[in-house]
Structures are given as C-alpha cells and as structure tokens.
Design a protein around this motif. Structure first.
Motif, PDB file in Angstrom:
ATOM      1  N   SER A 105      38.789 -46.404  -0.876  1.00 13.54           N
ATOM      2  CA  SER A 105      39.852 -47.348  -1.224  1.00 13.54           C
ATOM      3  C   SER A 105      39.733 -47.815  -2.674  1.00 13.54           C
ATOM      4  O   SER A 105      40.739 -48.010  -3.363  1.00 13.54           O
ATOM      5  N   CYS A 106      38.496 -47.998  -3.161  1.00 12.07           N
ATOM      6  CA  CYS A 106      38.309 -48.384  -4.566  1.00 12.07           C
ATOM      7  C   CYS A 106      38.800 -47.264  -5.493  1.00 12.07           C
ATOM      8  O   CYS A 106      39.511 -47.520  -6.474  1.00 12.07           O
ATOM      9  N   LEU A 107      38.423 -46.021  -5.184  1.00 13.72           N
ATOM     10  CA  LEU A 107      38.883 -44.896  -6.006  1.00 13.72           C
ATOM     11  C   LEU A 107      40.398 -44.778  -5.946  1.00 13.72           C
ATOM     12  O   LEU A 107      41.070 -44.535  -6.961  1.00 13.72           O
ATOM     13  N   ASP A 152      32.937 -35.665  -6.637  1.00 11.54           N
ATOM     14  CA  ASP A 152      33.252 -34.341  -7.202  1.00 11.54           C
ATOM     15  C   ASP A 152      34.743 -34.031  -7.083  1.00 11.54           C
ATOM     16  O   ASP A 152      35.377 -33.558  -8.037  1.00 11.54           O
ATOM     17  N   TRP A 153      35.279 -34.305  -5.904  1.00 11.83           N
ATOM     18  CA  TRP A 153      36.698 -33.984  -5.712  1.00 11.83           C
ATOM     19  C   TRP A 153      37.603 -34.958  -6.460  1.00 11.83           C
ATOM     20  O   TRP A 153      38.685 -34.593  -6.909  1.00 11.83           O
ATOM     21  N   TYR A 154      37.173 -36.184  -6.606  1.00  9.98           N
ATOM     22  CA  TYR A 154      37.957 -37.173  -7.374  1.00  9.98           C
ATOM     23  C   TYR A 154      38.113 -36.713  -8.821  1.00  9.98           C
ATOM     24  O   TYR A 154      39.220 -36.778  -9.392  1.00  9.98           O
ATOM     25  N   GLU A 155      37.031 -36.221  -9.386  1.00 15.02           N
ATOM     26  CA  GLU A 155      37.099 -35.736 -10.772  1.00 15.02           C
ATOM     27  C   GLU A 155      37.986 -34.499 -10.864  1.00 15.02           C
ATOM     28  O   GLU A 155      38.794 -34.368 -11.788  1.00 15.02           O
ATOM     29  N   ILE A 160      39.000 -37.939 -13.269  1.00  9.06           N
ATOM     30  CA  ILE A 160      38.218 -39.147 -13.536  1.00  9.06           C
ATOM     31  C   ILE A 160      36.774 -38.919 -13.102  1.00  9.06           C
ATOM     32  O   ILE A 160      36.506 -38.687 -11.910  1.00  9.06           O
ATOM     33  N   LYS A 161      35.878 -38.994 -14.051  1.00  7.89           N
ATOM     34  CA  LYS A 161      34.460 -38.815 -13.742  1.00  7.89           C
ATOM     35  C   LYS A 161      33.841 -40.174 -13.408  1.00  7.89           C
ATOM     36  O   LYS A 161      33.931 -41.122 -14.187  1.00  7.89           O
ATOM     37  N   VAL A 162      33.220 -40.256 -12.258  1.00  5.64           N
ATOM     38  CA  VAL A 162      32.599 -41.501 -11.802  1.00  5.64           C
ATOM     39  C   VAL A 162      31.088 -41.379 -11.971  1.00  5.64           C
ATOM     40  O   VAL A 162      30.489 -40.406 -11.520  1.00  5.64           O
ATOM     41  N   GLU A 163      30.491 -42.373 -12.620  1.00  3.77           N
ATOM     42  CA  GLU A 163      29.052 -42.319 -12.874  1.00  3.77           C
ATOM     43  C   GLU A 163      28.323 -43.415 -12.094  1.00  3.77           C
ATOM     44  O   GLU A 163      28.834 -44.522 -11.930  1.00  3.77           O
TER      45      GLU A 163
END
Length: 431
Positions: A105-107, A152-155, A160-163
C-alpha cells in the motif's frame, strides 16, 4: 490529479500556514473541523478558498452550498471526487482503497500520485508469502519474509528503485538516528517507509488488537521539529503525531525495517512488464492460504508440530489468530479484475459477480477459523471433517477466480501484443 492523501496533506499545510489560531495537535483524517480543530464556519470557507487558490483544487458551487464539511476526510473526499478523471469511460465502481498489505500500500500510494494505474502491483499480493511457524501457527509477520520480490518488480514496472535504510547489523539506536536524519532532511521527491509497532500508538485504531502489531507506514516532517506527519495508506489515515511517540514505536524489539525511495524516475509500466509480472504471480495450481490452513489443522489433529513435539488440539484456537490479517489479501483479486475490466471495457455485471465470489473466498476464512476454535474447544474431531469440506470449497472457489482472471489476461494480451511477438525468454525461465 491528487490522491486523497495528498489533499489531506494540503489541508494540513493550509491550516498550518494560514490559520495560526487553529490547534493542529489533533490533526488527522477523522478530526472534526469544529469540535477537534476549532474551525468556525468562516475558517472553513477560508480553508476551501485556500485549497482552490494554492493547490489547484476546486469544488462546484452546489457542493459548497450543500455538502458535508464536518471532518478532514469529508473535505478531502469532496475535493477528490470533484477532480476530472483522465478516462471516465473506463471507470468502474468498486472499492479502490481496499486495505490489503501495508508494505504494498505504501508503494502503491506513490504510484497513485502520478495517476498511474497501481492495480497491477497487487498481482503479487493474492498469493503473497505466508508463514506457518514451527508450532504450526499461521503468521503474517516473520523475519523469514522478504519484500525483495515487490522491490524488484516495483522498479521494473514503475522505474522506482527502493533502498533499504534499516541496517539489521547495527543497534536499534543507530537505526533511530538514521530515521530522524531521513525525515528531517527529506526532499520533496522522497518517501520514507518505516516499520512501527502500531500497538505503541494508542491514538491509532488497532482493529486486530495485536501486541505487538508490526506495520509499515510513511513519515514526513512538519513545520515543527517535534511533530511529524504520518502517511498510512493501508489504513487511509493521515495526520500528525509527536516525533517522540513515533520513535518509541520504532524502537520496539518486534519491529525492524525501513526503506527510502525517490519518485523522480517514475514512469508508467510497459505492457510487456505487466504481462511478465502477471505470469510470475499467477500460480494457477496453488492455493497458499488454503494449503497453510489445511496443514495447520492436520498437524493439530495429528498431535505433532514440525519438530515432532507434542501439539495439543487445544492450541488450534490460537493457531489461526492472524488469519483475519491475511485473508483480506484475497481482495487483491478485485484489483486484478478491475485492471483488466477497465482495459477491456467488459460488462460491469460480471465484475460485480466476481467481487462477490472474492468476498466469499475471504469471508469463508473466518468461518473456517470459527470451526477451528470450536474444534479446539470441544475436542470433537468430527468438526475436522467440516473444516476440510470448507477448505475443499475454497480450492474450488479460488480455482474459478484464477481461471477467469487467466482468461481475461489472455484476451488483454491478444489485444496488447501482435501475434508474431516472441514471448520474453525470461518468462519461460520463470515458469
């Protein structure tokens, strides 16, 4: 187009900058404008005007005359509903903000701010990972669960790369200092996620009554250093809370995790990536939730846990405690159907039918939990037959849902890709 969450934040910013006499210590989505925040009728009209002038929002005059401005949420909804839709012909009436999975939900919330279709992201939720502990209890939270799949799939889908900013190899206070630094120095394009123990935030509704209750949400600064803004897309709650209270909830030993990402490179997903993601997520012959529940009932009836130790049948009462948190994830099928229904402009009546089947799938989990408690309480092993009968029906029900979803997916593929387009090699490897 602004999301409800962005409008709530705009309301807060307007009140903080234009109305210094307003008490904002209790600002949150359900705060009442008059009773909780102290706005009179003139203040309310000034707020509406400021939202129009400063944030490019507007309301029809009829709404100003007749509509409800009792709470922050009501005001946000009026402005949200008044916004023009990019493609009204593809609108479909259903609950778009179903509470499903706090991390996703945050993504998803960030994607919605760009008016991209975030529903595809939920393909990975309907069969998301479930843990059955060594003591044969179902669990929604475990250190064994990794979110790397979604990252991985979000990027790949949205660019968008999430760290990961939370370091499990340093002590908790060092992680708290990192969180403080991130929030205090957040840039406009940044989003800061943190796992908190919701039980340590008593002003928030903890409907599952869990202690602890690990939960992901997002944080941001306000004009006051000791007050932070909380964005909780899963609970559709936004508001301010003291920094001290939030850090207290972040320090609890049961929680540990956090991510930071920028939306600078956000883009709409390419159809080929949507296809790849769907094919990776659609496990036609798997029923992870049902299989986990069956495994737990069988273990308790057999009297042995995973280590071969004695497992009293009475333990079955608590083994399903977290089923309500997990069963709601089945509503992610609605997001999948909504995506394809809108893309293909299919008949809404059939969509409504599948929503009812999905609702039955989720709610039958509660019925199974009821019979499990009854079995644990009475020791009547014949109740096990009733549970297995319900589990068999769940398999049949979910098979129907998946089969129809697969059909509309294939229709969507036929319309989205030319016949001579070769399948992605990596898809074949995955499958």
């Amino acid at each position: 187009m602004k999301t409800r969450e962005q409008i709530v934040e705009s309301i807060y910013q307007t009140l903080a900058s234009n109305m210094p006499h307003i008490n904002l210590s209790g600002f949150q989505s359900d705060a009442r404008l008059r009773e909780d925040l102290g706005l009179d009728s003139a203040d309310t009209l000034e707020l509406l005007v400021s939202l129009e002038v400063k944030y490019d929002l507007s309301l029809p005059e009829s709404a100003i005359m007749d509509k409800d401005f009792s709470t922050v949420r009501a005001v946000a909804k009026l402005f949200f509903d008044a916004q023009p839709r990019p493609n009204p012909s593809k609108l479909l009436e259903y609950e778009e903000d179903i509470k499903l999975h706090c991390f996703v939900s945050c993504l998803s919330e960030v994607i919605k701010r760009f008016d991209f279709d975030q529903r595809t992201l939920y393909f990975g939720v309907w069969d998301s990972q479930i843990v059955v502990t060594e003591k044969c209890q179902i669990s929604y939270h475990s250190e064994r669960i990794s979110h790397q799949f979604f990252l991985d799939w979000y990027e790949r889908l949205f660019g968008i790369k999430v760290e990961d900013w939370f370091d499990h190899d340093v002590d908790r206070e060092e992680n708290v200092r990192r969180l403080v630094s991130l929030v205090e120095n957040r840039t406009p394009d940044q989003h800061i996620m943190v796992m908190l123990d919701m039980h340590r935030l008593p002003e928030r509704v903890n409907e599952f009554n869990k202690d602890p209750f690990p939960h992901y949400l997002m944080l941001g600064p306000t004009e006051k250093s000791d007050i932070w803004f909380v964005y909780d897309p899963d609970y559709r709650w936004e508001g301010v809370t003291t920094k001290e209270r939030l850090l207290h909830a972040a320090r609890h030993p049961s929680v540990g995790g956090g991510y930071v990402f920028s939306d600078k490179n956000a883009h709409e997903p390419h159809p080929a990536d949507i296809r790849a993601y769907f094919e990776h997520c659609m496990l036609l012959d798997r029923h992870l939730m049902t299989d986990a529940m069956r495994e737990i009932v069988e273990a308790h009836l057999g009297g042995c846990d995973k280590n071969g130790d004695e497992l009293p049948l009475s333990n079955l009462r608590s083994a399903f405690d977290e089923v309500p948190i997990l069963s709601i994830r089945k509503y992610s099928y609605e997001h999948g159907f909504a995506f394809f229904w809108r893309e293909l402009e299919l008949e809404e009546a059939e969509f409504d039918h599948w929503c009812e089947v999905i609702d039955e799938l989720a709610k039958t989990c509660t019925l199974i939990q009821f019979h499990a408690i009854k079995l644990a309480t009475t020791g009547d092993r014949r109740i096990g037959d009733k549970i297995f009968e319900l589990l068999d029906k769940q398999v049949e029900r979910e098979n129907r849902i998946k089969a129809r979803m697969q059909e509309v997916f294939e229709i969507w593929c036929e319309r989205s890709f030319s016949r001579d387009e070769a399948p992605l090699a990596e898809l074949e490897a995955v499958r």
